[in-house]
Motif scaffolding. Structure first.
Motif, short mmCIF file in Angstrom:
data_model
loop_
_atom_site.label_atom_id
_atom_site.label_comp_id
_atom_site.label_asym_id
_atom_site.label_seq_id
_atom_site.Cartn_x
_atom_site.Cartn_y
_atom_site.Cartn_z
N TYR A 227 -6.18 23.52 22.67
CA TYR A 227 -5.39 24.71 22.36
C TYR A 227 -5.69 25.25 20.97
O TYR A 227 -5.25 26.36 20.64
CB TYR A 227 -3.90 24.40 22.52
N ASP A 228 -6.43 24.49 20.16
CA ASP A 228 -6.87 25.04 18.88
C ASP A 228 -7.95 26.09 19.10
O ASP A 228 -8.08 27.05 18.33
CB ASP A 228 -7.40 23.93 17.97
N PRO A 231 -5.61 29.19 22.19
CA PRO A 231 -4.14 29.16 22.16
C PRO A 231 -3.53 30.06 23.23
O PRO A 231 -4.24 30.80 23.92
CB PRO A 231 -3.82 29.67 20.75
N LYS A 232 -2.22 30.01 23.35
CA LYS A 232 -1.55 30.74 24.42
C LYS A 232 -1.71 32.25 24.29
O LYS A 232 -1.59 32.99 25.27
CB LYS A 232 -0.06 30.38 24.46
#
Length: 309
Positions: A227-228, A231-232
């Motif tokens: 997720y780095d 990300p969302k």
């Protein structure tokens, strides 16, 4: 057309890649050999020998001068530990891998290139394979000082060794599958800036059309699946056969589906004569932040078994 690979060569290549990986910063001095002196003995083995079971040992009794220095033309400047004067290089170079029930031989670039004469080696994946390749090229250059940079067939970097007619190159494909940025659409009201579309059943263009050129291929992926990186606000969205996969896959479920599809593609489309390897991940080892957030590698010894960072 290059000759068929001899039956014993897969084992020899695996040993060579394992040795290059473990010793890329702690290499033993090289003594030149000729093709007439090449033998098939690669390790002192017992029936229970497993090269992957062993320990890192600190060995100050042997010369630990690397085979190459900061002048190697294949270095990446930001990762050139010699030129950038990384601290404690002497100590770091004193570590070597010792399998439990056998011994790894001294590295011999000329012997390896002689075994691979008239053949080509390709690396496909993320920066772990790229960094591995850089050390690999610098090592092999010891046996052929006339080696030249090679960036054909969509390769990001590579080298040609004319003395042996061998090409070794890296093709960047961080997810292995094809992926592309799609900016935010008017119908997006969920806070996303856009998405990265991943076609799980389509290989990245950087390597899809070049597999018949190589006699050996090494694949990897892993460090971009976090997720780095995605990300969302800018997530990965997975597609199959041109349509979104429903229900939507999470990041790690998507990784599993991509691997299943890419392995299937490799088995189906890559020539049978090609020797194929999968490289696993090394642990992250940055202290004080990630690689792009002022993180540094401050350690002078390997992680111990079951040790986490």
């Amino acid at each position: 057309m290059p000759p068929k690979l001899p039956p014993a060569l897969p084992y020899l290549i695996l040993l060579s890649f394992l040795f290059f990986y473990l010793y890329s910063t702690s290499l033993l001095p090289h003594s030149t050999t000729t093709s007439s002196t090449i033998t098939t003995t690669t390790t002192t083995r017992t029936s229970s020998c497993n090269l992957f079971k062993g320990n890192w040992v600190l060995d100050r009794t042997k010369s630990t001068k690397p085979l190459y220095d900061e002048s190697c033309p294949f270095h990446r400047n930001a990762w050139n530990c010699f030129r950038n004067q990384r601290e404690n290089m002497g100590l770091i170079n004193s570590w070597r891998w010792a399998p439990k029930d056998c011994e790894l031989p001294k590295i011999d670039p000329e012997r390896f290139l002689e075994l691979m004469r008239n053949r080509n080696i390709g690396f496909v994946g993320d920066s772990l394979n790229e960094n591995f390749l850089v050390s690999f090229l610098c090592i092999l250059r010891v046996a052929d000082g006339s080696a030249k940079k090679w960036k054909r067939k969509r390769a990001w970097r590579g080298a040609y060794f004319p003395k042996f007619n061998v090409t070794v190159a890296y093709h960047r494909a961080v997810l292995l599958s094809k992926y592309e940025w799609q900016p935010k659409q008017p119908t997006m009201n969920d806070g996303r800036k856009g998405i990265y579309r991943v076609d799980v059943d389509i290989p990245a263009e950087d390597w899809a059309t070049i597999t018949d050129y190589y006699d050996v291929l090494l694949f990897n992926t892993g460090h971009w699946w976090g997720y780095d990186k995605f990300p969302k606000e800018t997530p990965l969205v997975f597609y199959r056969a041109g349509q979104p996969i429903l229900p939507p896959l999470g990041l790690f479920e998507g990784l599993k589906v991509v691997l299943e599809n890419m392995v299937s593609y490799i088995e189906r489309e890559v020539p049978r004569k090609t020797l194929k390897f999968w490289r696993l991940q090394s642990p992250r080892h940055f202290y004080g932040g990630e690689w792009n957030q002022n993180g540094s590698c401050l350690f002078n010894e390997p992680l111990k078994e079951h040790e986490r960072f």
